[in-house]
Scaffold this motif. Structure first.
Motif, PDB file in Angstrom:
ATOM      1  N   VAL B 160     -23.604   6.016 -22.158  1.00 43.22           N
ATOM      2  CA  VAL B 160     -22.039   5.747 -21.948  1.00 43.22           C
ATOM      3  C   VAL B 160     -21.767   6.570 -20.732  1.00 43.22           C
ATOM      4  CG1 VAL B 160     -19.616   6.213 -22.967  1.00 43.22           C
ATOM      5  CG2 VAL B 160     -21.473   5.449 -24.409  1.00 43.22           C
ATOM      6  N   HIS B 169     -21.622  10.573 -20.198  1.00 40.39           N
ATOM      7  CA  HIS B 169     -20.658  11.332 -21.547  1.00 40.39           C
ATOM      8  C   HIS B 169     -21.849  11.302 -22.428  1.00 40.39           C
ATOM      9  CE1 HIS B 169     -17.786  11.849 -24.425  1.00 40.39           C
ATOM     10  NE2 HIS B 169     -18.345  11.175 -25.199  1.00 40.39           N
ATOM     11  N   GLU B 170     -22.606  10.476 -22.628  1.00 40.93           N
ATOM     12  CA  GLU B 170     -23.549  10.408 -23.880  1.00 40.93           C
ATOM     13  C   GLU B 170     -24.680   9.644 -23.691  1.00 40.93           C
ATOM     14  OE1 GLU B 170     -21.442  10.237 -27.429  1.00 40.93           O
ATOM     15  OE2 GLU B 170     -23.388  10.463 -28.855  1.00 40.93           O
ATOM     16  N   TYR B 244     -15.477   3.025 -18.391  1.00 44.51           N
ATOM     17  CA  TYR B 244     -16.554   2.848 -19.510  1.00 44.51           C
ATOM     18  C   TYR B 244     -16.784   1.563 -19.810  1.00 44.51           C
ATOM     19  CZ  TYR B 244     -16.574   7.708 -20.457  1.00 44.51           C
ATOM     20  OH  TYR B 244     -16.561   9.261 -20.570  1.00 44.51           O
ATOM     21  N   VAL B 245     -18.088   1.034 -19.813  1.00 42.23           N
ATOM     22  CA  VAL B 245     -18.407  -0.179 -20.114  1.00 42.23           C
ATOM     23  C   VAL B 245     -18.255  -0.507 -21.649  1.00 42.23           C
ATOM     24  CG1 VAL B 245     -20.833  -0.020 -20.028  1.00 42.23           C
ATOM     25  CG2 VAL B 245     -19.802  -2.367 -19.590  1.00 42.23           C
ATOM     26  N   GLU B 247     -19.983  -1.260 -25.548  1.00 43.38           N
ATOM     27  CA  GLU B 247     -21.320  -0.886 -26.012  1.00 43.38           C
ATOM     28  C   GLU B 247     -21.640  -1.905 -27.050  1.00 43.38           C
ATOM     29  OE1 GLU B 247     -23.566   1.585 -25.634  1.00 43.38           O
ATOM     30  OE2 GLU B 247     -22.921   2.239 -23.926  1.00 43.38           O
TER      31      GLU B 247
END
Lengths: 395, 395
Positions: B160, B169-170, B244-245, B247
């Motif tokens: 992410v 982010h992660e 942010y795309v 998920e």
């Protein structure tokens, strides 16, 4: 994000296209954002004052806008004139076809409803022919009553709609299949009539005039008999191939769930649509909306009771919303129609769970889940905005 | 849809912005679509010949394009000169960080890979510091070897990612959290370095140069350890709030399924990611990719055997794809990475089921499900295109 330009040149741009584009952007700003001064328009649109003057003068000459001294003056000096869109300069017909009711409204430039009418649908009056005839008759009478001419129309339908030509592919709860609604109404009225999916239009209205005004990435999810959703992505309505909008209600969330009419199993709407809510409340499926809302109000005072009765319903609402947030990454989810009647404590619980369980929500620092501020008018107002889109290019 | 303009003026447009916009559109057309004639450029971009001439002359003067007599002439008369983008006029660094491998490439204007390098990651070399150091050293050596200067960079990360500043982010399978990768690399290289999610970049590459070239609404879904997806909507990459795309791998599809690390239960990737495929094939989770692919090849000759061994896996692939199609309404789904190794008979079965069970697929007359044509390079090429986006505005 109140001004979404519609006429952005997408290929190489010529000067005449630029003028036309600027005019559309200015008109759209006035239509959506309301009256403002030339100076504010220049600042907001990034155009110089002489360009703004030429555009406003042109629109004033044809009666599309008027300039007035504002009632309240701030500071000393010469008052800055307000530019006001003139409602009668362009009037559109908005139609909201629901499972049990049809509403129509005449909406003027700037978004004011100039007149409205509605009637209930019962079994035999729900066929497309009956609805078309009644819409046409009522609209003509209403326009004559208030003395305006309609220039375009927008229609909200609870179903899968092809934007390009207004074909209603399937509106299951109306039992409509393959209805060329756009073509029929355009021909009868002799003006462009565009058809949209109800949830998509709800999203559009919430984005332009409601709870999602400040959000450039938002999802509107609404429940009636079915569950639908509309997506605003980077300030524009998301639309799939051939103009078909996605059907959020038909995400499969429960493989062990009920067979859905759509051919899949355990669709989200089988768990959180009106029939599912009726079951959770111990009401007969198909109970009148008033009874459902009354039962929800009676529960709302006790959040313990809400959890007991609606815990499982809330869990399915959460699962679907986690998916919506993970797949689409919005900053805001607006709940509409029947969902607006859910107890506030349930909405709060669901919001907390979605923020906890969604990877994307945690990444963006927590997405917000709120209830529609436009109430039952959101789809009708969305239909009006759909009608205005081409009109603002050419007024 | 091979030319997606990047510099579209979004507010009121001034003449200098129009020139700049036209220049970017033309350059982008050449970069993505390859060499063509002035006449074709005029026709495709809707600009007149004198505008095209002025733009091409300007680009030729600075060495960004060259004009040449085409080798093959069609018909008689004076040959129309081909306009060719010059690879060395702008070279970007593309980086593809995977769970077990990092690849880098230097990519020139027009999309050709001018040089590449890659190395395996093992436990102790997987930390962000080690990866950053190795990427910087290798890129500098590679650029010196082939004698080019890098002007921008793009990096694909399986996690992410916040687009605005390149914060990872992660990235769970790398065990990275809160890594300011974009800032770090931009500072070290002294050039803009943009970070993207691997599946989003795969989608971009497939749209510009692969299986989704002709599709303006497409979804790219890929499986490695995790499952991710990228969405092309109306010709542009869909991006959620704050860059942010979404998920896709974290749609909850099986409430009775496994706990996912993300905090939800029964996420799609727990059913169709590489570990799930290993389980279905009777292999140990975490088996080398080569072993998984070999086992799939051995199965592929018998579609009966494929159904027996991968029937349940295929069912979960179907359920998730039905959701993807119903929510996003694409005309095409491209399967990437590990999914490209699935037996053709399984892909065909899944495609048939998705078309049967998806309301939206039926509405659009059947969506297509195909396998990536770019193979393992899709994310690397996507990272290059990410780097090129701002470059094409300013070459």
């Amino acid at each position: 994000m109140t001004s979404t330009p519609t006429g952005t040149p997408s290929l190489g741009a010529r000067p005449d296209e630029v003028r036309r584009h600027n005019r559309t952007v200015l008109l759209r700003r006035l239509h959506v954002g309301g009256p403002t001064t030339r100076a504010s328009l220049a600042a907001e649109l990034g155009l110089n004052r002489s360009t703004i003057k030429a555009l406003v003068d042109g629109l004033a000459e044809t009666g599309v806008v008027e300039e007035k001294v504002p009632r309240q003056r701030s500071g000393a000096g010469r008052p800055s004139l307000l530019v006001l869109p003139q409602p009668h300069a362009a009037v559109v017909l908005a139609v909201d076809v629901r499972v049990d009711q049809v509403s129509i409204a005449l909406v003027g430039l700037g978004g004011a409803i100039l007149g409205r009418n509605s009637w209930n649908l019962r079994g035999h009056t729900r066929g497309p022919e009956e609805v078309i005839t009644h819409v046409v008759d009522s609209a003509i009478v209403l326009a004559a009553d208030i003395g305006v001419t309609m220039v375009a129309g927008g229609v909200s339908v609870p179903g899968v709609v092809r934007r390009s030509d207004g074909l209603v592919h399937e509106a299951p709860n109306l039992h409509w299949t393959g209805v060329p609604l756009g073509e029929r109404l355009s021909t009868v009225f002799g003006m462009p009539v565009v058809i949209g999916n109800d949830a998509e239009l709800g999203a559009l209205a919430e984005h332009l005039r409601g709870a999602a005004r400040e959000a450039s990435d938002a999802v509107y999810v609404s429940a009636d008999v079915g569950v639908g959703g509309g997506v605003i992505s980077d300030g524009s309505a998301l639309r799939g191939t051939a103009g078909y909008v996605g059907e959020l209600g038909h995400m499969a969330v429960n493989p062990a769930g009920r067979q859905c009419y759509c051919g899949s199993t355990g669709c989200w709407e089988t768990e959180v649509g009106e029939p599912a809510l009726c079951r959770a409340l111990g009401l007969r499926e198909g109970s009148p909306r008033g009874a459902v809302v009354a039962e929800l109000r009676a529960l709302a005072s006790s959040s313990a009771l809400v959890r007991e009765r609606l815990g499982e319903f809330g869990e399915w609402l959460t699962v679907g919303l986690v998916n919506v947030v993970n797949v689409l990454g919005p900053e805001l989810v607006v709940l509409g129609d029947l969902f607006t009647a859910l107890p506030a404590s349930l909405i709060a619980d669901v919001g907390g769970e979605v923020r906890k369980r969604s990877l994307v929500s945690r990444a963006v620092g927590g997405i917000r889940i709120v209830v529609s501020t436009l109430g039952p008018d959101s789809t009708l107002l969305g239909a009006a905005e759909l009608a205005f889109e081409p009109v603002l290019d050419g007024v």
